[in-house]
Design an enzyme around this catalytic site. Structure first.
Site, mmCIF file in Angstrom:
data_model
loop_
_atom_site.group_PDB
_atom_site.id
_atom_site.type_symbol
_atom_site.label_atom_id
_atom_site.label_comp_id
_atom_site.label_asym_id
_atom_site.label_seq_id
_atom_site.Cartn_x
_atom_site.Cartn_y
_atom_site.Cartn_z
ATOM 1 N N GLY A 145 0.753 -1.180 0.098
ATOM 2 C CA GLY A 145 -0.050 0.047 0.142
ATOM 3 C C GLY A 145 0.830 1.448 -0.056
ATOM 4 O O GLY A 145 1.783 1.371 0.821
ATOM 5 N N ARG A 153 1.107 -5.402 -5.332
ATOM 6 C CA ARG A 153 1.322 -6.574 -4.425
ATOM 7 C C ARG A 153 1.682 -7.770 -5.510
ATOM 8 O O ARG A 153 0.622 -8.116 -6.095
ATOM 9 C CB ARG A 153 0.207 -6.617 -3.500
ATOM 10 C CG ARG A 153 0.068 -5.548 -2.560
ATOM 11 C CD ARG A 153 -0.977 -5.960 -1.369
ATOM 12 N NE ARG A 153 -1.302 -4.685 -0.384
ATOM 13 C CZ ARG A 153 -1.916 -3.845 -0.634
ATOM 14 N NH1 ARG A 153 -3.000 -3.884 -1.557
ATOM 15 N NH2 ARG A 153 -2.046 -3.021 0.459
ATOM 16 N N ASP A 190 5.507 -4.938 6.088
ATOM 17 C CA ASP A 190 6.014 -6.226 6.553
ATOM 18 C C ASP A 190 5.905 -7.309 5.505
ATOM 19 O O ASP A 190 6.708 -8.029 5.432
ATOM 20 C CB ASP A 190 5.493 -6.552 7.810
ATOM 21 C CG ASP A 190 4.215 -6.568 7.908
ATOM 22 O OD1 ASP A 190 3.316 -6.371 6.831
ATOM 23 O OD2 ASP A 190 3.498 -6.948 9.025
ATOM 24 N N THR A 203 3.995 2.857 5.274
ATOM 25 C CA THR A 203 2.754 2.516 5.477
ATOM 26 C C THR A 203 1.932 3.496 6.524
ATOM 27 O O THR A 203 2.686 3.953 7.399
ATOM 28 C CB THR A 203 2.438 1.072 6.002
ATOM 29 O OG1 THR A 203 1.101 0.941 6.359
ATOM 30 C CG2 THR A 203 3.549 0.733 7.308
ATOM 31 N N ASP A 248 -0.133 2.769 8.274
ATOM 32 C CA ASP A 248 -0.767 2.006 9.531
ATOM 33 C C ASP A 248 0.212 2.300 10.834
ATOM 34 O O ASP A 248 -0.220 2.004 11.872
ATOM 35 C CB ASP A 248 -1.027 0.563 9.188
ATOM 36 C CG ASP A 248 -2.379 0.593 8.166
ATOM 37 O OD1 ASP A 248 -2.919 1.597 8.029
ATOM 38 O OD2 ASP A 248 -2.318 -0.632 7.622
ATOM 39 N N ASP A 277 2.216 0.077 11.847
ATOM 40 C CA ASP A 277 2.349 -1.328 12.352
ATOM 41 C C ASP A 277 3.509 -1.900 12.182
ATOM 42 O O ASP A 277 3.584 -3.241 12.118
ATOM 43 C CB ASP A 277 0.862 -1.939 11.647
ATOM 44 C CG ASP A 277 1.155 -2.058 10.231
ATOM 45 O OD1 ASP A 277 2.048 -1.502 9.582
ATOM 46 O OD2 ASP A 277 0.470 -3.029 9.493
ATOM 47 N N ARG A 313 -6.020 -1.999 9.324
ATOM 48 C CA ARG A 313 -6.749 -3.317 9.356
ATOM 49 C C ARG A 313 -6.245 -4.007 10.737
ATOM 50 O O ARG A 313 -7.425 -4.805 11.031
ATOM 51 C CB ARG A 313 -5.969 -3.925 8.033
ATOM 52 C CG ARG A 313 -6.598 -5.165 7.494
ATOM 53 C CD ARG A 313 -5.861 -5.622 6.455
ATOM 54 N NE ARG A 313 -4.594 -4.955 6.077
ATOM 55 C CZ ARG A 313 -3.965 -4.872 4.892
ATOM 56 N NH1 ARG A 313 -4.552 -5.567 3.737
ATOM 57 N NH2 ARG A 313 -2.978 -4.247 4.729
HETATM 58 O O1 F6P Z 1 -1.793 0.960 3.854
HETATM 59 C C1 F6P Z 1 -2.765 0.206 4.818
HETATM 60 C C2 F6P Z 1 -3.925 0.133 4.613
HETATM 61 O O2 F6P Z 1 -4.476 1.478 4.494
HETATM 62 C C3 F6P Z 1 -4.912 -0.539 5.516
HETATM 63 O O3 F6P Z 1 -4.961 -0.009 6.671
HETATM 64 C C4 F6P Z 1 -5.905 -1.209 4.783
HETATM 65 O O4 F6P Z 1 -6.575 -2.188 5.217
HETATM 66 C C5 F6P Z 1 -5.277 -1.345 3.554
HETATM 67 O O5 F6P Z 1 -4.126 -0.547 3.270
HETATM 68 C C6 F6P Z 1 -6.163 -1.336 2.382
HETATM 69 O O6 F6P Z 1 -5.441 -1.241 1.193
HETATM 70 P P1 F6P Z 1 -5.707 -1.644 -0.434
HETATM 71 O O7 F6P Z 1 -7.022 -1.192 -0.511
HETATM 72 O O8 F6P Z 1 -4.674 -1.514 -1.193
HETATM 73 O O9 F6P Z 1 -5.884 -3.310 -0.194
#
Ligand code: F6P
Length: 328
Positions: A15, A76, A107, A130, A132, A134, A176
């Protein structure tokens, strides 16, 4: 003796987050400063497998420190999870005579980098990118600070309309598996309650808290909900629950979504990205590999990738208490 590093590749993966461009700029300019070549890899590990590379010099990263997203694009990659995919990537790197790789991502991206190093003994360095926050081994990931400011700005606006109409708003923020964004923005935005994945607070507590707020004279309320919260109900189910079980509430839902990932990076994220890029490249040049660059006690330090992947970035319990006291 590790092989001398003469050419470094940089990619962004997973992300996206504000500050990734500033990190790319820093990696490229640090390479230029040390007189070594730098290559940008498009679309993360996908581009690594396909050899989608572009030579980058100091001038090719002009005007991007203030831009959200990533000029190298992000992806990804399923194929990089296979040995065959990683073999293809290694062939591309060897063909382009690249000696080290900087991965800006989360990660999942670091796990790929570590496996790649173990299979091909290829030097890798991670920069945590990121929103998050995290990732273990850094107090701040790239983009977290910007996302906090974006969310607080949104909450302030929602509060204006909430108080005009005496409404209760459930506002969903990203995260998430972690509640860092929810907890920090909930406090900064003056939320009545914050629901995060780390704490199983239960519906009773939410109901008590709303009743208490009302008794104390509040006419409107904001509840921040992390997308992965543990209460067991999504934000729309929470609204339905209050509609069905509590009288006199006019409830609305606002899901902030991907706008939290965009926008110009904050000053903090630009400086952090610049510091991390320098440390990542210079560590590779010093013969280090399999580390993540992170901010610890305001110093840029290395944490082994394995630890960064396995470790947990814990929620600050003091913030939970502060949030409880502030919603009195
Ligand atoms: O970048 C992290 C994050 O924002 C999470 O909090 C979220 O669940 C996820 O990415 C959603 O990403 P995508 O829509 O790219 O799968």
């Amino acid at each position: 003796m590790p092989k001398a590093i003469k050419k470094v590749a940089v990619l962004t993966s997973g992300g996206d987050s504000p500050g990734m461009n500033a990190a790319i700029r820093s990696v490229v300019r640090t390479c230029a400063y040390h007189d070594i070549e730098c290559v940008g890899v498009y679309r993360g590990y996908e581009g690594l497998i396909e050899g989608d590379f572009k030579s980058m010099d100091a001038r090719s990263v002009k005007g991007i420190i203030n831009k959200g997203g990533t000029i190298l694009k992000s992806a990804r990659s399923k194929e990089f999870r296979t040995v065959e995919g990683r073999q293809k990537a290694f062939k591309q790197l060897t063909k382009a005579e690249i000696d080290g790789l900087v991965v800006v991502g989360g990660d999942g991206s670091f796990t790929g980098a570590l496996i790649f190093n173990q299979e091909f003994d290829f030097p890798v360095m991670g920069i945590p990118g990121t929103i998050d926050n995290d990732i273990y081994g850094t107090s701040h990931t790239l983009g977290f600070d910007t996302a906090l400011n974006t969310v607080v700005d949104a909450i302030d606006k929602i509060r204006d309309t909430a108080s005009s109409h005496n409404r209760l708003f459930f506002v969903e923020v990203m995260g998430r598996d972690v509640g860092h964004i929810a907890l920090n923005t909930g406090i900064a935005g003056g939320a009545e309650e914050i629901l995060i994945p780390e704490e199983d607070l239960g519906l009773d507590r939410l109901v008590d808290s709303l009743n208490r707020s009302r008794k104390s004279g509040k006419t409107s309320s904001i509840v921040i909900v992390a997308e992965g919260d543990k209460i067991g109900k999504n934000i729309f189910e929470l609204k339905d629950y209050v509609d069905e079980n509590m009288e006199g509430y006019d409830v609305r839902v606002s899901v902030l979504g991907h706008m939290q990932r965009g926008g110009a990076p904050s000053c903090f994220d630009r400086v952090l990205a610049s510091r991390m890029g320098v440390k990542a490249v210079e560590s590779l040049l010093e013969g280090e590999t399999n580390y993540m660059v992170g901010l610890l006690d305001n110093k840029v330090e290395l944490t082994p990738l394995e630890k960064a992947i396995k470790g947990k970035s814990k929620i600050n319990l003091e913030l939970l208490r502060v949030s409880d006291i502030m919603s009195t």
